[in-house]
Design a protein around this motif. Structure first.
Motif, PDB file in Angstrom:
ATOM      1  N   GLY A   1       0.809  -1.216   0.000  1.00  0.00           N
ATOM      2  CA  GLY A   1       0.000   0.000   0.000  1.00  0.00           C
ATOM      3  C   GLY A   1       0.838   1.260   0.000  1.00  0.00           C
ATOM      4  O   GLY A   1       0.525   2.228  -0.708  1.00  0.00           O
TER       5      GLY A   1
ATOM      6  N   ARG B   1      -1.369  -1.977  -6.550  1.00  0.00           N
ATOM      7  CA  ARG B   1      -2.745  -2.434  -6.388  1.00  0.00           C
ATOM      8  C   ARG B   1      -2.746  -3.585  -5.397  1.00  0.00           C
ATOM      9  O   ARG B   1      -1.858  -4.444  -5.421  1.00  0.00           O
ATOM     10  N   LEU B   2      -3.751  -3.639  -4.543  1.00  0.00           N
ATOM     11  CA  LEU B   2      -3.731  -4.584  -3.430  1.00  0.00           C
ATOM     12  C   LEU B   2      -5.054  -5.334  -3.347  1.00  0.00           C
ATOM     13  O   LEU B   2      -6.126  -4.726  -3.348  1.00  0.00           O
TER      14      LEU B   2
ATOM     15  N   CYS C   1      -5.237  -3.334   4.243  1.00  0.00           N
ATOM     16  CA  CYS C   1      -5.773  -3.176   2.893  1.00  0.00           C
ATOM     17  C   CYS C   1      -6.486  -1.831   2.749  1.00  0.00           C
ATOM     18  O   CYS C   1      -6.325  -1.138   1.745  1.00  0.00           O
TER      19      CYS C   1
ATOM     20  N   GLY D   1      -6.863  -0.698  -1.033  1.00  0.00           N
ATOM     21  CA  GLY D   1      -7.042  -1.928  -1.794  1.00  0.00           C
ATOM     22  C   GLY D   1      -8.437  -2.493  -1.651  1.00  0.00           C
ATOM     23  O   GLY D   1      -9.350  -1.847  -1.124  1.00  0.00           O
TER      24      GLY D   1
END
Length: 396
Positions: free
Chosen positions: A123, A128-129, A143, A148
């Motif tokens: 992050g 991108r998560l 997240c 994300g």
């Protein structure tokens, strides 16, 4: 190994009484896990990701029993993957990971420190998560900080009598990762099938395997119970014929250790064939290497049933080669012939229906059930790993 209560395997009522945590029921619900996980993905923002969002690379973070998720994604991607797929079990991201990449972090409890730390670092770098784990967990918080998408695990059913583990909730973890990476165009081997179609086939295959391996099925027609008996007195060596079967072999070794307390060696063919066949002439095989080519039939001699364990000593543990394969035998055929000639006991687990994901699911389900039956028949609770819990406490 502890005494085996073979009669218990053919008594559904005794099996239920010996399984207070309902592990067998949880394993039988694997197909339902896939379907519910697909619904949760559809309800998440990840459902809007498509091939136009394909990342430069995918990093899959997992620890412990969840590492099978990373292994399966790597194996499915293979050499034909549109982008690299890299597994990580530590807390450090590769230096090259940045905003063009996708990081998938999975943890059943959502509390695995290394996985949470890796998600947080992703992050911070702007990657991108996608995270998969328990709702309200540190992983979900990491997240959210990284902007994300978190896919929560399905709530356990009311019939559940214990918390899920990575051994009984594998498909709740694996399904979102497979679905999203496939939608992004990462998993080329799925061919023309969409992620939803391939995973629907997986759910059907898991249902069929659960029916074949159900507790009420007698041992002589139940492939998982038969495999459990095969493994009861021998030292298992698990070999997967191919990449996905190799992941299934590694998963089986982990499940045998944690569920049935049985140590097992695992490997993948053809890479690990040499290390395995070298042991066929050793102390755990039936014959000495010098005699192998003099009299191949002498190698197949079994232990004498009338040996007195007090006068002659206990029976020696022997190798049991367990081959996991999809359809037609490849490198495993040569290994199997050499094992039989050397007097090494063998078992085969063959998945020959459906696509690669469905076949992988069959191999995993069969060995999951076998480990659970082996634990129950030896008086063990397949839901607990006391020494693992003690180690976890000791390490903080």
């Amino acid at each position: 190994m502890a005494d085996l209560d073979e009669a218990l395997l053919d008594d559904a009522d005794r099996l239920a009484a010996a399984d207070p945590s309902s592990v067998l029921r949880a394993l039988a619900g694997a197909g339902a896990q896939v379907r519910r996980a697909l619904e949760l993905v559809d309800e998440s923002p990840a459902a809007r990701w498509g091939r136009e969002d394909r990342p430069r690379a995918v990093v899959v973070a997992a620890r412990g029993g969840a590492t099978v998720v990373a292994g399966a994604l790597e194996a499915l991607a293979g050499q034909r993957a549109a982008v690299p797929v890299v597994a990580r079990t530590g807390a450090a991201l590769p230096a090259w990971v940045g905003a063009l990449d996708l990081v998938v972090a999975v943890s059943l409890s959502g509390r695995a420190e290394a996985t949470v730390a890796l998600a947080a670092e992703a992050g911070r770098r702007g990657a991108r998560l996608l995270t998969v784990g328990a709702a309200g967990s540190p992983l979900e918080a990491a997240c959210a900080m990284g902007r994300g998408v978190h896919v929560p695990l399905p709530e356990p059913g009311r019939e559940a009598t214990s918390a899920p583990t990575s051994r009984t909730a594998l498909w709740s973890l694996l399904t979102p990762a497979l679905c999203v990476t496939s939608s992004l165009g990462v998993l080329a081997p799925l061919g023309d099938a969409s992620a939803a179609e391939a995973l629907a086939e997986v759910a059907t295959a898991l249902d069929a395997e659960a029916e074949a391996c159900r507790p009420g099925s007698e041992t002589f027609v139940n492939p998982a119970k038969a495999l459990a008996l095969d493994l009861a007195a021998d030292v298992p060596v698990l070999l997967g014929d191919g990449d996905l079967a190799g992941v299934a072999a590694r998963r089986a070794a982990s499940v045998l250790a944690r569920t049935a307390r049985v140590p097992a060696v695992h490997g993948r063919l053809p890479d690990d064939a040499g290390d395995v066949v070298a042991t066929f002439g050793g102390p755990f095989a039936a014959a000495a290497e010098d005699d192998l080519f003099d009299d191949p039939f002498a190698a197949a001699a079994e232990d004498d049933l009338f040996d007195d364990p007090f006068l002659d000593g206990p029976s020696r543990s022997r190798l049991r080669l367990v081959l996991l394969r999809e359809g037609t035998a490849g490198a495993s055929a040569a290994v199997l012939r050499l094992a039989e000639r050397s007097g090494v006991r063998t078992s085969e687990v063959v998945a020959d229906a459906g696509g690669p994901l469905a076949r992988f699911a069959q191999l995993v389900a069969r060995t999951d059930f076998a480990a659970a039956y082996l634990a129950l028949a030896t008086g063990l609770d397949p839901a607990t790993s006391p020494h693992v819990a003690e180690l976890r406490d000791a390490l903080g």
